[in-house]
Design a protein around this motif. Structure first.
Motif, short mmCIF file in Angstrom:
data_model
loop_
_atom_site.label_atom_id
_atom_site.label_comp_id
_atom_site.label_asym_id
_atom_site.label_seq_id
_atom_site.Cartn_x
_atom_site.Cartn_y
_atom_site.Cartn_z
N SER A 94 0.84 -1.20 0.00
CA SER A 94 0.00 0.00 0.00
C SER A 94 0.88 1.25 0.00
N SER A 95 0.31 2.34 -0.48
CA SER A 95 1.01 3.63 -0.41
C SER A 95 0.58 4.42 0.83
N PHE A 96 -0.23 3.79 1.71
CA PHE A 96 -0.85 4.53 2.80
C PHE A 96 -0.51 3.94 4.17
N PRO A 97 -0.57 4.78 5.21
CA PRO A 97 -0.30 4.29 6.57
C PRO A 97 -1.51 3.55 7.15
N LYS A 98 -1.26 2.61 8.04
CA LYS A 98 -2.33 1.83 8.65
C LYS A 98 -3.29 2.68 9.48
N SER A 99 -2.82 3.82 9.95
CA SER A 99 -3.65 4.67 10.81
C SER A 99 -4.88 5.20 10.09
N LEU A 100 -4.85 5.21 8.75
CA LEU A 100 -5.99 5.71 7.98
C LEU A 100 -6.87 4.52 7.57
N ASP A 101 -7.85 4.24 8.43
CA ASP A 101 -8.67 3.04 8.23
C ASP A 101 -9.54 3.12 6.98
N THR A 102 -9.75 4.31 6.46
CA THR A 102 -10.58 4.47 5.26
C THR A 102 -9.79 4.15 4.00
N ILE A 103 -8.73 4.89 3.77
CA ILE A 103 -8.01 4.73 2.51
C ILE A 103 -7.10 3.50 2.52
N PHE A 104 -6.40 3.26 3.64
CA PHE A 104 -5.62 2.03 3.77
C PHE A 104 -6.56 0.83 3.88
N GLY A 105 -7.69 1.07 4.54
CA GLY A 105 -8.63 -0.02 4.79
C GLY A 105 -9.20 -0.67 3.55
N ALA A 106 -9.19 0.03 2.43
CA ALA A 106 -9.71 -0.57 1.19
C ALA A 106 -8.91 -1.81 0.81
N ALA A 107 -7.60 -1.78 1.05
CA ALA A 107 -6.78 -2.95 0.75
C ALA A 107 -7.12 -4.10 1.68
N ASP A 108 -7.39 -3.80 2.94
CA ASP A 108 -7.82 -4.84 3.88
C ASP A 108 -9.16 -5.44 3.45
N GLY A 139 -10.48 -19.38 1.64
CA GLY A 139 -9.19 -19.35 2.31
C GLY A 139 -8.03 -19.83 1.47
N LYS A 140 -8.29 -20.21 0.23
CA LYS A 140 -7.21 -20.73 -0.62
C LYS A 140 -6.37 -19.63 -1.27
N PHE A 141 -6.95 -18.46 -1.44
CA PHE A 141 -6.26 -17.33 -2.06
C PHE A 141 -6.14 -16.25 -0.98
N GLN A 142 -4.94 -16.03 -0.49
CA GLN A 142 -4.73 -15.07 0.58
C GLN A 142 -3.81 -13.94 0.14
N VAL A 143 -4.13 -12.74 0.58
CA VAL A 143 -3.36 -11.54 0.24
C VAL A 143 -2.94 -10.87 1.54
N SER A 144 -1.65 -10.74 1.77
CA SER A 144 -1.16 -10.01 2.95
C SER A 144 -0.98 -8.55 2.56
N VAL A 145 -1.46 -7.67 3.43
CA VAL A 145 -1.45 -6.23 3.14
C VAL A 145 -0.36 -5.55 3.96
N HIS A 146 0.46 -4.73 3.29
CA HIS A 146 1.59 -4.08 3.94
C HIS A 146 1.52 -2.57 3.74
N ALA A 147 1.62 -1.83 4.84
CA ALA A 147 1.51 -0.37 4.80
C ALA A 147 2.68 0.25 4.06
N GLY A 148 2.47 1.50 3.65
CA GLY A 148 3.52 2.24 2.96
C GLY A 148 4.80 2.27 3.78
N GLY A 149 5.93 1.91 3.16
CA GLY A 149 7.20 1.90 3.84
C GLY A 149 7.58 0.57 4.45
N GLU A 150 6.62 -0.34 4.54
CA GLU A 150 6.90 -1.63 5.17
C GLU A 150 7.72 -2.55 4.26
N LEU A 151 7.28 -2.68 3.01
CA LEU A 151 8.02 -3.49 2.04
C LEU A 151 8.85 -2.63 1.11
N MET A 152 8.36 -1.43 0.86
CA MET A 152 9.00 -0.50 -0.07
C MET A 152 8.45 0.89 0.20
#
Length: 360
Positions: free
Chosen positions: A37-51, A63-76
Motif C-alpha cells: 500500500s502507499s498509505f499508513p495503517k492509521s488511515l482506516d478508510t483509505i488504507f482499509g480498502a486494501a484490507d 481461504g485458498k487465495f490469501q493476500v497479505s497487506v503491507h503499509a507504505g514503507g513496510e516493504l518498499m
C-alpha cells in the motif's frame, strides 16, 4: 476487460458470495500474494480498502487465495509501489495513480486531474465508458493491470497556516499537494511538495511547508492537521473524484485461473464501493468536530479558482501536443466529462442546490 466480462465475473462473485461456489473453485491451488500500500495503517478508510479487498478474496476463495497487506514503507517506499509491481517484487499494490505522473502524466487520468470528473462520473467512465480499456492499454507498458480500488469523493482544499485571501497569497506558498495538481500550483506561483501521508504532519508542524492537503475531515482529523494549521479551505479543485487503484503484476494475474481472476475483480468492486461509503458516512461528523474545536472554514476566493482553472486547461492543451499517451486518453476523458457535466447540471446539481438550502 470488456463490460460483458465484468458482468459475467460479477455474476460468479454473486454465486460465490451466496455460498454456492462451483466445485472447480474449491479445487484451486493455494495462492499467497503480497500487496504493498502507499498509505499508513492509521488511515482506516483509505488504507482499509486494501484490507477489505484481501478479506473478500480470502472469503470468496474459501481461504485458498490469501493476500497479505503491507503499509507504505513496510516493504518498499510509499511511492515505490509501481516499480515494485512492475518488477514483480510484489504481486500487487494499492495506490493513487496520480502519484506517478512523473513517469508519465497519463497516470493522473486514472486517478484525478484538476477540474476533472467527480466520483460517480469517474466510475461511469471507467466501467461504462472507455476509461478502463484505455488505462489498461497504458498500464500494459508497466506490466500492470488495474482494478478499481476506491474513491474518496470530492476532497477538501487543505490546511493553511495563513488565510488565502487572493491569488497573491499563493505566491511562494510551500504546499504538500498530491500528484498532478502540484504542476498547476507551480504555474500559479506556489511551491508544490510531494510528501507521503504519514510524513505530512511533521513537515507542517516544523514549518517545512506552509500548507497541506490530504483528503477530507475524517482523515485530516486523524492526522492532526488542525493542530498546526487552523485555516481549512474548500473545494479541492484538484480532486473532484480521485480514484484509487489496485495495480496487479500482469504475469501474476495471467497465472491465475479464470475463477481466481473473477474473485480479484469482484473483491476490487466491493472495496471500491466500500471506501467511498465510509468517507461519506464519516466526514460529516468529523467536520462538525473540527469546526467545533476552532477550525476556520473558508471557500477559496474566486480569483484563485479562476486562475487554477485557466492554468489547468493550458497544461492539458500543452500535454496533448507533446504526449501521445496523454492525448489519446484525455480526448476521450474530456468528451465524457463534457456530457456528464451537462447531465449533472440539471439533475444532481439542481437537486443538491435545493436540498442544501433547506433547514432539515
Amino acid at each position: 476487460m470488456e463490460r460483458r466480462s465484468f458482468v459475467r465475473q460479477a455474476g460468479l462473485a454473486g454465486i460465490l458470495a451466496a455460498g454456492a461456489a462451483p466445485a472447480v473453485v474449491h479445487a484451486q491451488a493455494q495462492i499467497r500474494w503480497r500487496l504493498a500500500s502507499s498509505f499508513p495503517k492509521s488511515l482506516d478508510t483509505i488504507f482499509g480498502a486494501a484490507d477489505t479487498f484481501a478479506k473478500k478474496v480470502n472469503e470468496l476463495s474459501g481461504g485458498k487465495f490469501q493476500v497479505s497487506v503491507h503499509a507504505g514503507g513496510e516493504l518498499m517506499p510509499a511511492f515505490g509501489v509501481v516499480d515494485g509491481v512492475q518488477n514483480g517484487t510484489v504481486e500487487m499494490a494499492h495506490t493513487a495513480p496520480y502519484y506517478f505522473f512523473g513517469k508519465d502524466e497519463t497516470f493522473a487520468l486514472g486517478c484525478a486531474i484538476p477540474f476533472g470528473l467527480n466520483s460517480r462520473q469517474m466510475t461511469a467512465w471507467m466501467v461504462e465508458g472507455n476509461g478502463l480499456k484505455l488505462m489498461r492499454e497504458f498500464y500494459r507498458n508497466y506490466n500492470i493491470i488495474n482494478f478499481l480500488g476506491g474513491n474518496t469523493g470530492a476532497q477538501m482544499g487543505g490546511w493553511y497556516r495563513k488565510e488565502i485571501k487572493s491569488i497573491a497569497d499563493i505566491k511562494g506558498l510551500k504546499m504538500r499537494i498530491g500528484g498532478f495538481a502540484g504542476r498547476i500550483l507551480e504555474r500559479m506561483g506556489g511551491v508544490p511538495q510531494n510528501i507521503p501521508g504519514g510524513e505530512i504532519y511533521s513537515a507542517l508542524e516544523k514549518g517545512t511547508i506552509d500548507a497541506a492537503e490530504w483528503v477530507g475531515p475524517y482523515d485530516d482529523q486523524k492526522l492532526g492537521f488542525n493542530k498546526v494549521a487552523p485555516n481549512y479551505y474548500y473545494p479541492g479543485w484538484w480532486e473532484g473524484g480521485p480514484q484509487l487503484d489496485f495495480f496487479v503484476n500482469t504475469k501474476a494475474y495471467e497465472a491465475l485461473t479464470p475463477e481466481y481472476k473473477a474473485i480479484v475483480e469482484a473483491a476490487s468492486a466491493v472495496a471500491h464501493i466500500d471506501m467511498q461509503a465510509k468517507y461519506d458516512a464519516k466526514n460529516p461528523a468529523a467536520l462538525k468536530q473540527l469546526v467545533g474545536s476552532g477550525t476556520k472554514l473558508f471557500k477559496f476566493p474566486k480569483d484563485v479558482m479562476d486562475a487554477a482553472f485557466k492554468e489547468s486547461m493550458a497544461v492539458y492543451a500543452e500535454l496533448s501536443a507533446k504526449n501521445p499517451n496523454w492525448k489519446k486518453v484525455y480526448e476521450d476523458y474530456a468528451n465524457f466529462r463534457r456530457d456528464e457535466n451537462i447531465w449533472f447540471r440539471f439533475t444532481e446539481a439542481g437537486f443538491d442546490d435545493f436540498m442544501q438550502s433547506q433547514k432539515l
